[in-house]
Design a protein around this motif. Structure first.
Motif, PDB file in Angstrom:
ATOM      1  N   VAL A  68      -3.750  -0.712  -4.055  1.00 33.05           N
ATOM      2  CA  VAL A  68      -2.366  -1.190  -3.951  1.00 33.05           C
ATOM      3  C   VAL A  68      -2.215  -2.117  -2.752  1.00 33.05           C
ATOM      4  O   VAL A  68      -1.583  -3.174  -2.852  1.00 33.05           O
ATOM      5  CB  VAL A  68      -1.381  -0.005  -3.872  1.00 33.05           C
ATOM      6  CG1 VAL A  68       0.004  -0.462  -3.437  1.00 33.05           C
ATOM      7  CG2 VAL A  68      -1.306   0.697  -5.215  1.00 33.05           C
ATOM      8  N   LEU A  69      -2.780  -1.741  -1.612  1.00 38.33           N
ATOM      9  CA  LEU A  69      -2.711  -2.615  -0.429  1.00 38.33           C
ATOM     10  C   LEU A  69      -3.271  -3.994  -0.740  1.00 38.33           C
ATOM     11  O   LEU A  69      -2.676  -5.011  -0.372  1.00 38.33           O
ATOM     12  CB  LEU A  69      -3.483  -2.006   0.738  1.00 38.33           C
ATOM     13  CG  LEU A  69      -2.771  -1.011   1.613  1.00 38.33           C
ATOM     14  CD1 LEU A  69      -3.725  -0.457   2.663  1.00 38.33           C
ATOM     15  CD2 LEU A  69      -1.547  -1.616   2.286  1.00 38.33           C
ATOM     16  N   GLU A  70      -4.414  -4.035  -1.397  1.00 40.00           N
ATOM     17  CA  GLU A  70      -5.030  -5.320  -1.745  1.00 40.00           C
ATOM     18  C   GLU A  70      -4.155  -6.107  -2.711  1.00 40.00           C
ATOM     19  O   GLU A  70      -4.025  -7.320  -2.597  1.00 40.00           O
ATOM     20  CB  GLU A  70      -6.422  -5.090  -2.342  1.00 40.00           C
ATOM     21  CG  GLU A  70      -7.418  -4.584  -1.326  1.00 40.00           C
ATOM     22  CD  GLU A  70      -8.730  -4.108  -1.944  1.00 40.00           C
ATOM     23  OE1 GLU A  70      -8.851  -4.089  -3.193  1.00 40.00           O
ATOM     24  OE2 GLU A  70      -9.638  -3.750  -1.162  1.00 40.00           O
ATOM     25  N   ARG A  71      -3.527  -5.408  -3.655  1.00 36.21           N
ATOM     26  CA  ARG A  71      -2.716  -6.061  -4.676  1.00 36.21           C
ATOM     27  C   ARG A  71      -1.427  -6.660  -4.101  1.00 36.21           C
ATOM     28  O   ARG A  71      -1.018  -7.745  -4.491  1.00 36.21           O
ATOM     29  CB  ARG A  71      -2.352  -5.073  -5.775  1.00 36.21           C
ATOM     30  CG  ARG A  71      -1.494  -5.700  -6.865  1.00 36.21           C
ATOM     31  CD  ARG A  71      -1.007  -4.714  -7.870  1.00 36.21           C
ATOM     32  NE  ARG A  71      -2.075  -4.240  -8.738  1.00 36.21           N
ATOM     33  CZ  ARG A  71      -1.884  -3.394  -9.726  1.00 36.21           C
ATOM     34  NH1 ARG A  71      -0.689  -2.911  -9.975  1.00 36.21           N
ATOM     35  NH2 ARG A  71      -2.887  -3.020 -10.472  1.00 36.21           N
ATOM     36  N   VAL A  72      -0.774  -5.942  -3.194  1.00 31.13           N
ATOM     37  CA  VAL A  72       0.552  -6.369  -2.734  1.00 31.13           C
ATOM     38  C   VAL A  72       0.542  -7.063  -1.380  1.00 31.13           C
ATOM     39  O   VAL A  72       1.587  -7.535  -0.930  1.00 31.13           O
ATOM     40  CB  VAL A  72       1.558  -5.192  -2.716  1.00 31.13           C
ATOM     41  CG1 VAL A  72       1.662  -4.552  -4.084  1.00 31.13           C
ATOM     42  CG2 VAL A  72       1.200  -4.166  -1.653  1.00 31.13           C
ATOM     43  N   ALA A  73      -0.613  -7.145  -0.746  1.00 29.04           N
ATOM     44  CA  ALA A  73      -0.709  -7.751   0.594  1.00 29.04           C
ATOM     45  C   ALA A  73      -0.188  -9.188   0.574  1.00 29.04           C
ATOM     46  O   ALA A  73      -0.277  -9.860  -0.446  1.00 29.04           O
ATOM     47  CB  ALA A  73      -2.152  -7.716   1.071  1.00 29.04           C
ATOM     48  N   PRO A  74       0.371  -9.616   1.704  1.00 31.18           N
ATOM     49  CA  PRO A  74       0.578  -8.865   2.943  1.00 31.18           C
ATOM     50  C   PRO A  74       1.880  -8.061   2.900  1.00 31.18           C
ATOM     51  O   PRO A  74       2.818  -8.428   2.204  1.00 31.18           O
ATOM     52  CB  PRO A  74       0.667  -9.963   3.994  1.00 31.18           C
ATOM     53  CG  PRO A  74       1.284 -11.122   3.267  1.00 31.18           C
ATOM     54  CD  PRO A  74       0.757 -11.022   1.840  1.00 31.18           C
ATOM     55  N   ILE A 106      -5.064   5.704   6.388  1.00 31.44           N
ATOM     56  CA  ILE A 106      -3.804   5.115   5.922  1.00 31.44           C
ATOM     57  C   ILE A 106      -3.311   4.081   6.940  1.00 31.44           C
ATOM     58  O   ILE A 106      -2.950   2.957   6.583  1.00 31.44           O
ATOM     59  CB  ILE A 106      -2.729   6.202   5.682  1.00 31.44           C
ATOM     60  CG1 ILE A 106      -3.158   7.178   4.588  1.00 31.44           C
ATOM     61  CG2 ILE A 106      -1.361   5.591   5.407  1.00 31.44           C
ATOM     62  CD1 ILE A 106      -3.210   6.647   3.196  1.00 31.44           C
ATOM     63  N   ALA A 107      -3.316   4.458   8.200  1.00 35.55           N
ATOM     64  CA  ALA A 107      -2.801   3.578   9.254  1.00 35.55           C
ATOM     65  C   ALA A 107      -3.700   2.364   9.479  1.00 35.55           C
ATOM     66  O   ALA A 107      -3.217   1.229   9.566  1.00 35.55           O
ATOM     67  CB  ALA A 107      -2.627   4.360  10.551  1.00 35.55           C
ATOM     68  N   GLN A 108      -5.011   2.587   9.587  1.00 35.78           N
ATOM     69  CA  GLN A 108      -5.929   1.490   9.894  1.00 35.78           C
ATOM     70  C   GLN A 108      -6.039   0.501   8.747  1.00 35.78           C
ATOM     71  O   GLN A 108      -6.201  -0.695   8.978  1.00 35.78           O
ATOM     72  CB  GLN A 108      -7.310   2.047  10.252  1.00 35.78           C
ATOM     73  CG  GLN A 108      -7.337   2.746  11.596  1.00 35.78           C
ATOM     74  CD  GLN A 108      -6.850   1.860  12.728  1.00 35.78           C
ATOM     75  OE1 GLN A 108      -5.800   2.121  13.307  1.00 35.78           O
ATOM     76  NE2 GLN A 108      -7.571   0.817  13.046  1.00 35.78           N
ATOM     77  N   GLY A 141      -2.874  -2.505   8.377  1.00 36.10           N
ATOM     78  CA  GLY A 141      -2.806  -3.764   9.117  1.00 36.10           C
ATOM     79  C   GLY A 141      -1.394  -4.132   9.539  1.00 36.10           C
ATOM     80  O   GLY A 141      -1.095  -5.299   9.779  1.00 36.10           O
ATOM     81  N   CYS A 142      -0.512  -3.140   9.616  1.00 34.44           N
ATOM     82  CA  CYS A 142       0.881  -3.350   9.996  1.00 34.44           C
ATOM     83  C   CYS A 142       1.424  -2.007  10.485  1.00 34.44           C
ATOM     84  O   CYS A 142       0.734  -0.988  10.378  1.00 34.44           O
ATOM     85  CB  CYS A 142       1.695  -3.869   8.814  1.00 34.44           C
ATOM     86  SG  CYS A 142       1.733  -2.740   7.399  1.00 34.44           S
ATOM     87  N   PRO A 143       2.651  -1.971  10.979  1.00 25.69           N
ATOM     88  CA  PRO A 143       3.222  -0.680  11.379  1.00 25.69           C
ATOM     89  C   PRO A 143       3.298   0.291  10.202  1.00 25.69           C
ATOM     90  O   PRO A 143       3.529  -0.112   9.058  1.00 25.69           O
ATOM     91  CB  PRO A 143       4.628  -1.039  11.873  1.00 25.69           C
ATOM     92  CG  PRO A 143       4.519  -2.476  12.277  1.00 25.69           C
ATOM     93  CD  PRO A 143       3.532  -3.091  11.326  1.00 25.69           C
ATOM     94  N   VAL A 144       3.075   1.574  10.494  1.00 21.66           N
ATOM     95  CA  VAL A 144       3.070   2.618   9.471  1.00 21.66           C
ATOM     96  C   VAL A 144       3.959   3.769   9.935  1.00 21.66           C
ATOM     97  O   VAL A 144       3.897   4.190  11.092  1.00 21.66           O
ATOM     98  CB  VAL A 144       1.640   3.140   9.211  1.00 21.66           C
ATOM     99  CG1 VAL A 144       1.639   4.287   8.210  1.00 21.66           C
ATOM    100  CG2 VAL A 144       0.734   2.019   8.729  1.00 21.66           C
TER     101      VAL A 144
END
Length: 159
Positions: A19-25, A42-44, A47-50
């Motif tokens: 999902v991160l790859e699909r919706v980035a950034p 999850i945090a690392q 690549g943004c605040p979590v």
């Protein structure tokens, strides 16, 4: 501003990474609990605040049980939801959200996606990326977008 909202990954993070790859950034990731020891991943990976909270299966986590924070002009309350009987519906959690004076409550636990707007309150459950329980059983997540005027828009998405 684009925010990824997920929940109930239960230490199986392949779909989260997809999902991160699909919706980035994205500008923020919000996890509604049941992370089961994957807090660092999850945090690392984000690549943004979590923002994250514990769920009923996060036994040894130091994460908070609940959080309140601002996203733009919106006051957000983040909780897993199991302490508010969300498996029986979202009436209790919405009542609590109104007593807290928040604009948006984000929760998980049911593994079923919901975007419920009722007056000035929005209740958001992204479902589960790992063990979906809604009809069709597709892994789900929510994207929250703030438009140029700062208005929030929510979209339930499926893998």
């Amino acid at each position: 501003m684009k925010i990824l909202i997920v929940s109930d990954t239960h230490r199986r993070n392949d779909n989260y990474i997809k999902v991160l790859e699909r919706v980035a950034p994205v500008d923020m990731v919000i996890h509604c609990g049941d992370i089961e020891g994957s807090e660092y991943l999850i945090a690392q990976s984000a690549g943004c605040p979590v923002q994250m909270v514990v769920g009923n299966n996060d036994f040894f986590s130091d994460l908070p049980r609940e959080k309140e924070f601002m996203i733009g002009k919106y006051k957000v309350w983040l909780t897993h939801g199991h302490n508010y009987l969300v498996s029986m519906g979202n009436a209790n959690i919405k009542r609590e959200a109104r007593m807290r004076g928040v604009d948006i409550v984000m929760y998980g636990h049911t593994h079923k996606p919901v975007v419920d707007r009722e007056g000035d309150l929005t209740a958001v459950n992204p479902g589960s990326l790992t063990y979906p329980r809604q009809e069709g059983r597709k892994p789900s997540f929510v994207i929250m977008d703030l438009d140029r005027k700062g208005e929030a828009h929510f979209t339930i998405n499926y893998l």
